[in-house]
Design a protein around this motif. Sequence first.
Motif, PDB file in Angstrom:
ATOM      1  N   ASP A 100       0.841  -1.195   0.000  1.00 28.86           N
ATOM      2  CA  ASP A 100       0.000   0.000   0.000  1.00 28.86           C
ATOM      3  C   ASP A 100       0.881   1.251   0.000  1.00 28.86           C
ATOM      4  OD1 ASP A 100      -1.970   1.873   0.186  1.00 28.86           O
ATOM      5  OD2 ASP A 100      -2.509   1.430   2.274  1.00 28.86           O
ATOM      6  N   LEU A 101       0.908   1.938  -1.149  1.00 25.83           N
ATOM      7  CA  LEU A 101       1.668   3.183  -1.283  1.00 25.83           C
ATOM      8  C   LEU A 101       0.722   4.358  -1.553  1.00 25.83           C
ATOM      9  CD1 LEU A 101       4.694   1.918  -3.427  1.00 25.83           C
ATOM     10  CD2 LEU A 101       4.592   2.244  -0.954  1.00 25.83           C
ATOM     11  N   THR A 102      -0.500   4.258  -1.045  1.00 23.97           N
ATOM     12  CA  THR A 102      -1.488   5.304  -1.277  1.00 23.97           C
ATOM     13  C   THR A 102      -1.030   6.641  -0.713  1.00 23.97           C
ATOM     14  OG1 THR A 102      -3.231   3.625  -1.148  1.00 23.97           O
ATOM     15  CG2 THR A 102      -3.905   5.934  -0.985  1.00 23.97           C
ATOM     16  N   ALA A 103      -0.373   6.620   0.433  1.00 22.03           N
ATOM     17  CA  ALA A 103       0.071   7.871   1.061  1.00 22.03           C
ATOM     18  C   ALA A 103       1.068   8.604   0.174  1.00 22.03           C
ATOM     19  CB  ALA A 103       0.694   7.568   2.423  1.00 22.03           C
TER      20      ALA A 103
ATOM     21  N   VAL B 219       5.603  12.251   4.567  1.00 18.44           N
ATOM     22  CA  VAL B 219       4.655  11.244   4.077  1.00 18.44           C
ATOM     23  C   VAL B 219       4.661  10.085   5.059  1.00 18.44           C
ATOM     24  CG1 VAL B 219       4.010   9.714   2.193  1.00 18.44           C
ATOM     25  CG2 VAL B 219       5.119  11.895   1.685  1.00 18.44           C
ATOM     26  N   ASN B 220       3.486   9.816   5.658  1.00 18.18           N
ATOM     27  CA  ASN B 220       3.384   8.735   6.632  1.00 18.18           C
ATOM     28  C   ASN B 220       2.496   7.624   6.081  1.00 18.18           C
ATOM     29  OD1 ASN B 220       3.900   7.388   8.976  1.00 18.18           O
ATOM     30  ND2 ASN B 220       2.954   8.904  10.333  1.00 18.18           N
ATOM     31  N   SER B 221       2.628   6.446   6.635  1.00 19.95           N
ATOM     32  CA  SER B 221       1.812   5.306   6.220  1.00 19.95           C
ATOM     33  C   SER B 221       1.574   4.416   7.424  1.00 19.95           C
ATOM     34  CB  SER B 221       2.505   4.520   5.097  1.00 19.95           C
ATOM     35  OG  SER B 221       3.635   3.826   5.606  1.00 19.95           O
TER      36      SER B 221
ATOM     37  N   VAL C 125       8.599   9.342   3.820  1.00 27.73           N
ATOM     38  CA  VAL C 125       9.486  10.468   3.534  1.00 27.73           C
ATOM     39  C   VAL C 125       9.633  11.275   4.816  1.00 27.73           C
ATOM     40  CG1 VAL C 125       9.898  12.534   2.161  1.00 27.73           C
ATOM     41  CG2 VAL C 125       8.736  10.576   1.126  1.00 27.73           C
ATOM     42  N   SER C 126      10.870  11.436   5.295  1.00 31.38           N
ATOM     43  CA  SER C 126      11.153  12.206   6.497  1.00 31.38           C
ATOM     44  C   SER C 126      12.218  13.250   6.197  1.00 31.38           C
ATOM     45  CB  SER C 126      11.626  11.300   7.633  1.00 31.38           C
ATOM     46  OG  SER C 126      10.594  10.442   8.055  1.00 31.38           O
ATOM     47  N   ARG C 127      12.136  14.363   6.925  1.00 31.70           N
ATOM     48  CA  ARG C 127      13.072  15.461   6.700  1.00 31.70           C
ATOM     49  C   ARG C 127      13.646  15.928   8.028  1.00 31.70           C
ATOM     50  NH1 ARG C 127      11.792  21.297   3.746  1.00 31.70           N
ATOM     51  NH2 ARG C 127      13.805  21.504   2.680  1.00 31.70           N
ATOM     52  N   LEU C 128      14.952  16.163   8.047  1.00 31.60           N
ATOM     53  CA  LEU C 128      15.636  16.566   9.267  1.00 31.60           C
ATOM     54  C   LEU C 128      16.507  17.788   9.001  1.00 31.60           C
ATOM     55  CD1 LEU C 128      16.246  15.864  12.254  1.00 31.60           C
ATOM     56  CD2 LEU C 128      18.181  14.492  11.423  1.00 31.60           C
ATOM     57  N   SER C 129      16.379  18.779   9.844  1.00 34.13           N
ATOM     58  CA  SER C 129      17.188  19.984   9.728  1.00 34.13           C
ATOM     59  C   SER C 129      18.558  19.738  10.350  1.00 34.13           C
ATOM     60  CB  SER C 129      16.488  21.150  10.424  1.00 34.13           C
ATOM     61  OG  SER C 129      17.332  22.296  10.433  1.00 34.13           O
ATOM     62  N   MET C 130      19.612  20.120   9.618  1.00 33.78           N
ATOM     63  CA  MET C 130      20.984  20.001  10.098  1.00 33.78           C
ATOM     64  C   MET C 130      21.710  21.298   9.798  1.00 33.78           C
ATOM     65  SD  MET C 130      22.223  16.137   9.128  1.00 33.78           S
ATOM     66  CE  MET C 130      21.363  14.695   9.754  1.00 33.78           C
ATOM     67  N   GLY C 131      21.989  22.079  10.820  1.00 30.29           N
ATOM     68  CA  GLY C 131      22.621  23.369  10.588  1.00 30.29           C
ATOM     69  C   GLY C 131      21.703  24.252   9.773  1.00 30.29           C
ATOM     70  N   ALA C 132      22.248  24.798   8.681  1.00 23.20           N
ATOM     71  CA  ALA C 132      21.455  25.638   7.781  1.00 23.20           C
ATOM     72  C   ALA C 132      20.818  24.840   6.655  1.00 23.20           C
ATOM     73  CB  ALA C 132      22.331  26.744   7.191  1.00 23.20           C
ATOM     74  N   GLY C 133      21.058  23.525   6.611  1.00 24.24           N
ATOM     75  CA  GLY C 133      20.542  22.702   5.529  1.00 24.24           C
ATOM     76  C   GLY C 133      19.566  21.648   6.002  1.00 24.24           C
TER      77      GLY C 133
END
Length: 362
Positions: free
Chosen positions: A290-293, A325-327, A333-341
């Motif tokens: 299931d990849l609906t998300a 993006v959660n399921s 899909v996860s995103r993490l802030s590191m410094g200015a990037g």
Amino acid sequence: MNVFIHHYRRLFCRWASLLFGLVSGLLICEGLAMGQETTASSIVVSKLSLGFNGVGRVGNWLPVMVHAEGLAATQEVRLVVTSSDPRGDQCESVVTAGTADANGSISLSGVLMTGRMDGIIRLSIQDASDVAIWQHVVTSRPYSSKTKADNAPAADLSSQTSPDVVSKMTFLRHQSLTLLTVGAPAGLEELAGRLTAGDTSRESLAVLSVKTIADLPTSRRGFDAVDVLLLVTDYSLTELQTQAVQNWVMTGGQLIVSSGETLPQLLQSPVGQWLQPEFGIESELLQTQDLTALQNYVPGASQLQTNRQNVPIVRLAAVQPRIAVNSINGPLVSRLSMGAGFVTFVALDLNAKPLNRWLALS
């Protein structure tokens, strides 16, 4: 009378010398521009890479690498580059220096910058006496948006096949948004649209590429012309390259890593060892149909069909990253802030089924 004759004779000699110098300079420049390369000894340059497969962004540092053979054993040389500043003045700088090995071979790598999109870039290898034993000229030109279709969201420059010794460069404007890949992963068109959406200060996304992971820069400044780096399937960066990517992210770069069945290779690499504790990457893969998300995350996307086949996804256990993006099986899909990037982790392989056949990413 003799005084006047002597005076005019001296003036004539000066003008003749000046004219000879100008003509000689023009002939030398013309010879370099036409022949591209001049060699004062038996030195052979088997590889010269500049920018990213012959493409760069004006006003940014660009990686340069030269591999030469035919030097004397333990001979000390330096790589010198002459390029234009924004006013058009020629500026000479020493990029790097090194010592040939016992076989007379050497690899020199560093960074250079040019302030103009057109013109020429002169490279030379000089010995310890500042004598040029190899010279090469690279002609540069600006990238023209007229060469792409009006409805194309990305300027894909990776199709420009460069020889082992680069002789031509294409320069993007400083406002261009750039994405660097290794090879040609799937899904670049949709990614281009999402990255540039709502950013009117940027031009369309320009997709840069290198042929192999070994061609990636080894210093933070080597990534200066890159806004987004995409790593898919191959993560075999060296320790030096990984440190360069880390420093680049801390100063504002955006790294996207995609993995699925290639998770073991990722975890064994320096990149994986860096990201594993940050995202809580577990060693065992999950399976889902299931990849609906993920399908709903892309506006107007076609159906993402798995045909009842299991799709391996990476289990991400860390709570610090922001989930895009959660399921039911966890974050996709996860995103993490590191410094200015930022670092974005995609828990599926973009180069594997069914994503590589998803029409929304074609």
